[in-house]
Design an enzyme around this catalytic site. Sequence first.
Site, PDB file in Angstrom:
ATOM      1  NE  ARG A 161     -15.720  39.787  -4.909  1.00  0.00           N
ATOM      2  CZ  ARG A 161     -15.036  39.539  -3.809  1.00  0.00           C
ATOM      3  NH1 ARG A 161     -15.160  38.397  -3.197  1.00  0.00           N
ATOM      4  NH2 ARG A 161     -14.225  40.437  -3.329  1.00  0.00           N
TER       5      ARG A 161
ATOM      6  CD  GLU B 239     -10.614   0.233  -2.178  1.00  0.00           C
ATOM      7  OE1 GLU B 239     -10.091  -0.495  -3.025  1.00  0.00           O
ATOM      8  OE2 GLU B 239      -9.994   0.770  -1.248  1.00  0.00           O
TER       9      GLU B 239
ATOM     10  CD  GLU C  51     -11.964  14.095   2.190  1.00  0.00           C
ATOM     11  OE1 GLU C  51     -11.562  15.071   1.550  1.00  0.00           O
ATOM     12  OE2 GLU C  51     -11.735  12.922   1.864  1.00  0.00           O
ATOM     13  CG  ASP C  52     -16.702  12.032   4.298  1.00  0.00           C
ATOM     14  OD1 ASP C  52     -15.462  12.193   4.261  1.00  0.00           O
ATOM     15  OD2 ASP C  52     -17.285  11.090   3.748  1.00  0.00           O
TER      16      ASP C  52
HETATM   17  C1  LIG Z   1     -11.942  -0.905   1.422  1.00  0.00           C
HETATM   18  O1  LIG Z   1     -11.798  -2.063   2.243  1.00  0.00           O
HETATM   19  C2  LIG Z   1     -10.445  -2.510   2.384  1.00  0.00           C
HETATM   20  C3  LIG Z   1     -10.478  -3.811   3.129  1.00  0.00           C
HETATM   21  O2  LIG Z   1     -11.317  -3.724   4.262  1.00  0.00           O
HETATM   22  C4  LIG Z   1      -9.625  -1.447   3.093  1.00  0.00           C
HETATM   23  O3  LIG Z   1      -8.288  -1.858   3.190  1.00  0.00           O
HETATM   24  C5  LIG Z   1      -9.692  -0.154   2.272  1.00  0.00           C
HETATM   25  O4  LIG Z   1      -9.012   0.881   2.936  1.00  0.00           O
HETATM   26  C6  LIG Z   1     -11.143   0.255   2.011  1.00  0.00           C
HETATM   27  N1  LIG Z   1     -11.133   1.378   1.080  1.00  0.00           N
HETATM   28  C7  LIG Z   1     -11.558   2.596   1.381  1.00  0.00           C
HETATM   29  C8  LIG Z   1     -11.487   3.618   0.335  1.00  0.00           C
HETATM   30  O5  LIG Z   1     -11.985   2.868   2.487  1.00  0.00           O
END
Ligand SMILES: *[C@@H]1O[C@H](CO)[C@@H](O)[C@H](O)[C@H]1NC(C)=O
Length: 693
Positions: free
Chosen positions: A401, A520, A607-608
């Site tokens: 370092r 998602e 983890e958040d």
């Molecule tokens: C998004 O929503 C679906 C349906 O409620 C669930 O099965 C899924 O685990 C969720 N995705 C995340 C990344 O939390």
Amino acid sequence: MRAKQRYVLVIVSCAFLILCYFSGYKVEGPMEMSVEPPCFMEEIEDNILSDYKSKYRERCTMESCFNFSKCQSGFKVFVYPTINDLPLTPTYQKILRSVYLSKYYTQNVSEACLFILSIDTLDRDVLSNDYVRDIESYILNLEHWNSGENHIVFNLYSGTWPDYYEDLGFDTGKAILAKASMAESTYRYDFDVSIPLVHKEHPEKGGDVTHSYSSHLPDMKTHLLGFKGKRYVYGIGSETRNALYHIHNKHDIIAVTTCKHGKSWKDMKDERCDADNKEYERYDYDVLIQNSSYCLVPRGRRLGSFRFVEVIQFGCIPVILSNGWKLPFFEVIDWTKAAITGDERLLFQAPDLVRSISPLQAFNMRQTSQLLWHIYFSSIDRIVHTTLEIVRERFDRLMPRTSSNWNAAPGALLTLDSHNSLNLFQPSSKFTAIVLVKSTEFVNGISHLYKLVQNIGQSKYVTRILILWQSPMKQPYKRQWPKLGSHVKLEVVAIPNISSSYKLVFSLRIPTNAVFSFSENVTISTGEIDFAFNVWMAFSGRIVGFESASHYWDDFESKWYVTGKRLNQYSMVFLNAAIYHVYYVDLFQSWLKEDIKREATQVPGCEDVILNMIASHITRKAPIKVTQRRNLGDTPLFHRQEISSLSSCMNLLTRFFGYNPLLRSEVRMDPVLFKDSVSNLRKKYKDIELANP
Ligand SMILES: *[C@@H]1O[C@H](CO)[C@@H](O)[C@H](O)[C@H]1NC(C)=O
Ligand SMILES: *[C@@H]1O[C@H](CO)[C@@H](O)[C@H](O)[C@H]1NC(C)=O
Ligand SMILES: *[C@@H]1O[C@H](CO)[C@@H](O)[C@H](O)[C@H]1NC(C)=O
Ligand SMILES: *[C@@H]1O[C@H](CO)[C@@H](O)[C@H](O)[C@H]1NC(C)=O
């Protein structure tokens, strides 16, 4: 030419000093700002100490005394089992616990690289209550002692009245000494470690995290120079303290002493004692230190004193008068930027010297000394880890370092192998998006996910979209994904084993410093993404997100809780839509212990919490919440009043840090109010206004 002049100057000043020393006058010359002892001192001490040195300490270097082949499985530290009839002082217990909790600790002696005694060697003054008798017989009986090879011995006090020679009362042989009050004349370069002298009350972890850095300029304090402490009427270390009353002017220089210490002080008192003691009572120690710009740190009976760590804690710049003292961690810390070192015999120069320092220079020194205190001295845990890092760096030369790693935030204890501090908090102009897909529903062209990918892809700052496919459903074909611009690369990675921390692990493969993670299910527009990224570029050390939560302490149950209740204040943002620096992910991986990581992978949202705690620990700032025009439409987990599943996660981390680093904030970054004039921004992020992504 220059060099020649310097030599002449050095020779002349040495001759002058010798002359003055033997004629017993105080010198009225320029005060040197250097830790080097004067040239003749060394000779005198060398003569006295040479017998002693050959008796107790081998002349060691890492090459001659350290067996590197023991370190083939890395830097593993082993602690001997405790011996029943040998008590340990609270400070030594703290040291051992810090090692037990360290990622370097091993219970397997055959992979040990460094050995630590479970025999308390901190206080080796025969007159002290904590002195352990017959220590040598215990040590020589240790199975792996081997004349101290690959051992490290911690010590705060050595030697005793009247001469206080650095005598530990046993043959330390080839062991590395991590010692307070380390003397220039006995320190073995590149082998021993100079550690600070600390009180019994010094915290094990956490330290004083509430103390804020003074940031006022010009930095006016009530007193220029302060000192309050014991005075030894005679004997080693008494000279400077006996002379302090000369500089005390009751106004901007306060230097008060007392003779009242020890059992027989009355027998030894001199004619000044009564007056001194009276003056001493007039000042409160803490107030004096906090209200002085500079604080004297004269040597005690030994070279170091508690005062050194105390004054830097309270933002007082130390003026050290202790000839031949190797300052704590001087191996890596550049003290010239945080402290003033003078010659003991030039005490009377100290007031003029500190008056000649500009306010700006003083301001910088104070900020640096407080930073160093916070990083390396604020707890026993940090002192132990700094010591271990110094030793480790001596043979782990793959990743040396730099001085700036050690002397600037966040400091070497948190500098990782793959980073150098120069680019640590540098924002990047592009980000990589990570989208976690767990859905058990069939994904097709009208799925929510497609819309999200499209919105991300339209950001002008994105360079790569990484889809982490944890869903049991079949992945769509490449051509089925939305069409994206040529500046974006889309990649789908299948992760068969469902575990939330993959989000973090995968961040490490990322080419940009910025990671924008999405779940998602969030509904977010390109405008919101761009805006959040702009906020992050302005505050790249912090986590910037949309969904927030807070924490509170439950007195009844004595533990921390996480709450998603919509409050004005927040202390965390969730990673379902948040940007963070990849450095934090790196820390998560390399710094945390396995049991914490395991918890993180098993509890959703853990983890958040961890990432927020790490970021707040390092920046001492809260994350930043960006307002969204509508609900992100994500997991209801975060909207619950109390998220009890995250409580154990937070309590685990709090134990790891020794305190809860989270900080609360009420700030919300709103695109309509951010930076530009309102009308301009209405144009720039107009789709946010419409709330129609
Ligand atoms: C998004 O929503 C679906 C349906 O409620 C669930 O099965 C899924 O685990 C969720 N995705 C995340 C990344 O939390
Ligand atoms: C160094 O340690 C290794 C492994 O414990 C041992 O086999 C070797 O004899 C040691 N070398 C010396 C010079 O003591
Ligand atoms: C201890 O370490 C040695 C050397 O690395 C290894 O061979 C052995 O399996 C380890 N023992 C245990 C119990 O982990
Ligand atoms: C410093 O002195 C001022 C008055 O001169 C006082 O108000 C303040 O409380 C003092 N600071 C501390 C930390 O005691």
